[in-house]
Design a protein around this motif. Structure first.
Motif, PDB file in Angstrom:
ATOM      1  N   ASP A   8      91.482-100.770 -36.068  1.00 54.61           N
ATOM      2  CA  ASP A   8      90.683 -99.913 -34.985  1.00 54.61           C
ATOM      3  C   ASP A   8      89.791-100.812 -34.342  1.00 54.61           C
ATOM      4  OD1 ASP A   8      91.917 -97.600 -35.906  1.00 54.61           O
ATOM      5  OD2 ASP A   8      90.199 -97.068 -37.248  1.00 54.61           O
ATOM      6  N   LEU A   9      88.813-101.789 -35.036  1.00 57.13           N
ATOM      7  CA  LEU A   9      87.982-102.408 -34.439  1.00 57.13           C
ATOM      8  C   LEU A   9      88.541-103.510 -33.479  1.00 57.13           C
ATOM      9  CD1 LEU A   9      85.616-103.019 -37.195  1.00 57.13           C
ATOM     10  CD2 LEU A   9      85.035-101.606 -35.309  1.00 57.13           C
ATOM     11  N   ARG A  11      91.475-103.007 -31.802  1.00 55.78           N
ATOM     12  CA  ARG A  11      91.855-102.270 -30.627  1.00 55.78           C
ATOM     13  C   ARG A  11      90.310-102.088 -29.637  1.00 55.78           C
ATOM     14  NH1 ARG A  11      95.716 -97.173 -30.826  1.00 55.78           N
ATOM     15  NH2 ARG A  11      95.560 -97.185 -28.403  1.00 55.78           N
ATOM     16  N   ARG A  12      89.213-101.801 -30.195  1.00 53.86           N
ATOM     17  CA  ARG A  12      88.243-101.421 -29.654  1.00 53.86           C
ATOM     18  C   ARG A  12      87.760-102.721 -28.825  1.00 53.86           C
ATOM     19  NH1 ARG A  12      83.434 -98.627 -32.585  1.00 53.86           N
ATOM     20  NH2 ARG A  12      85.383 -97.462 -33.252  1.00 53.86           N
ATOM     21  N   HIS A  13      87.844-103.609 -29.239  1.00 55.41           N
ATOM     22  CA  HIS A  13      87.065-105.262 -28.839  1.00 55.41           C
ATOM     23  C   HIS A  13      87.816-106.351 -28.286  1.00 55.41           C
ATOM     24  CE1 HIS A  13      83.234-103.400 -29.970  1.00 55.41           C
ATOM     25  NE2 HIS A  13      83.550-103.468 -31.336  1.00 55.41           N
ATOM     26  N   GLY A  22      92.696-103.155 -25.741  1.00 60.57           N
ATOM     27  CA  GLY A  22      92.907-101.849 -26.533  1.00 60.57           C
ATOM     28  C   GLY A  22      94.412-101.427 -26.622  1.00 60.57           C
TER      29      GLY A  22
END
Ligand code: PLP
Length: 424
Positions: A8-9, A11-13, A22
């Protein structure tokens, strides 16, 4: 962090190579040892990629770990402007002995090493254009993008910004082992192609500083193997017309093709050579541009100097990696892997989805008829316990030299399965 949080992280950053910010799908790795990657979700995969040609001795190698640890106790880094140190000196001495090229510029990545090679050629000759062949790959920075293949490369995204160099046709393929092909089918040297090279160089010689190519193996531009006769001809043409020959050995260097350098297939010495990737055994980012004493003398002051030039940690582990290579029977290892790849991939040649199968040294390639669905190929490979990273119509592997026969067989089984199964 657990695998899900990491994903998740990430993909976020994070950006990943040649991807949108992303984009999903990067697999968290928790560790690597020998020829195996351990994913955060507990799966263990045989690495077919050597982390893009780099990890030739495998991961977590005691000798290489120790080289980094010992150097860390002395210093992690000091500037190279006006200072020097034993790791850089030792590495330069070893690289010179290996290549026969006396002068060494330590760069911080392969792309930068090629940028430096181009600068050297321009400063040395006072001319600004280069001649290369189509189908090449030399890195991602601006100067080197301009000598990557103009169609498959990134020229269309940056046209107008890139200098225009001279492109000869792509060298005919067919060199190396052709699994599944009848014996004695080795492609002859194409006289028409030699004449094309003669003509292209003669036509542009007055404006050219250098000829730049990947020797014998075109890597990320198409994983194609060409006959050393073409490289020999380029050497002759460079001599005849007073041009420099730049060999980009960043992928081919240090044994990967079965010879220490790609140029060794042709018995050719370049004026300038770039090495990288496997130089540090996959530990740290460092590359080098080497040239003859004559070229260095003609250049004088070379206008380049990265902040992390000559980084002691990277230089120490590179020196250890090359010492290890020197001590190991790498030639036998690469021959053994070549035989294993050829044996295991022969089945793929019969698939109607496959256009070509080729092997040279510890490089195995299946070229498919149509572009592959990358996540799907990776899922099939991972179900076989193998890590692959295909692109375009290419499913390929260049495993660490220490890969055992069973693991080579697992890699080829994964490649065959991934290219044989009907599209899902
Ligand atoms: C990978 C590669 C480069 C670029 O090296 P980076 O370290 O990724 O910048 C240049 N030339 C060749 C032949 C390569 O394979």
């Amino acid at each position: 962090m657990d695998a899900e949080t990491l994903r998740d992280l990430d993909r976020r950053h994070l950006w990943h190579p040649y991807a949108a910010a992303g984009a999903a799908g990067a697999h968290p790795v928790a560790g690597a040892d020998g020829v195996r990657l351990r994913l955060a979700d507990g799966r263990v995969l045989v690495d077919g990629m050597s982390s893009w040609w780099a990890a030739i001795h495998g991961y977590n190698h005691p000798r290489l770990n120790e080289a980094v640890r010992a150097q860390l106790g002395d210093m992690a880094h000091v500037m190279f402007g006006g200072l020097t140190h034993e790791p850089a000196v030792r590495l330069a001495r070893r690289l010179s002995a290996m290549t026969g090229l006396d002068k060494v510029f330590l760069a911080d990545s392969g792309s930068v090493a090629v940028e430096v090679a181009i600068k050297m050629a321009v400063q040395c000759t006072g001319r600004g254009r280069l001649l290369t062949v189509r189908g090449g790959y030399h890195g991602d920075t601006f100067g080197v993008m301009a000598v990557c293949d103009p169609v498959n490369g990134m020229h269309h995204l940056f046209s107008g910004v890139l200098p225009r160099h001279v492109f000869a046709d792509r060298p005919p393929g067919g060199y190396g082992v052709r699994p599944g092909a009848p014996a004695g089918e080795e492609a002859p040297v194409d006289q028409a192609y030699l004449a094309h090279l003669d003509e292209m160089v003669a036509r542009h010689a007055a404006e050219l500083a250098a000829i730049i190519v990947e020797p014998v193996v075109q890597g990320a531009g198409g994983m194609r193997f060409y006959h050393p006769a073409y490289l020999r001809r380029l050497r002759e043409l460079a001599d005849r017309h007073g041009l420099l020959l730049i060999a980009d050995e960043i992928a081919t260097g240090f044994g990967r093709t079965g010879e220490m350098f790609g140029c060794d297939h042709a018995g050719v010495r370049p004026d300038i050579m770039c090495v990288g990737k496997a130089m540090t055994g996959g530990y740290l980012t460092m590359a080098a541009t080497l040239c003859t004493a004559e070229v260095a003398e003609r250049i004088g002051v070379l206008m380049h100097g990265p902040t992390y030039m000559g980084n002691p940690l990277a230089a120490a582990v590179a020196e250890a990696s090359l010492a290890l290579l020197d001590e190991r029977p790498w030639r036998e290892d690469v021959k053994r892997i070549e035989a294993g790849l050829a044996d295991g991939l022969a089945r793929a040649a019969r698939s109607p989805r496959v256009a070509d199968v080729r092997v040279l040294g510890a490089i195995g390639v299946i070229e498919t008829e149509h572009p592959v669905d990358v996540p799907r190929v990776q899922d099939i490979a991972m179900a076989h316990g193998v890590w692959l990273r295909p692109f375009g119509r290419l499913v390929y592997a260049m495993p660490p030299y220490v890969t055992g026969d069973q693991d080579v067989a697992a890699i080829t089984a994964a490649m065959v399965a991934a290219t044989a199964a009907p599209r899902g």
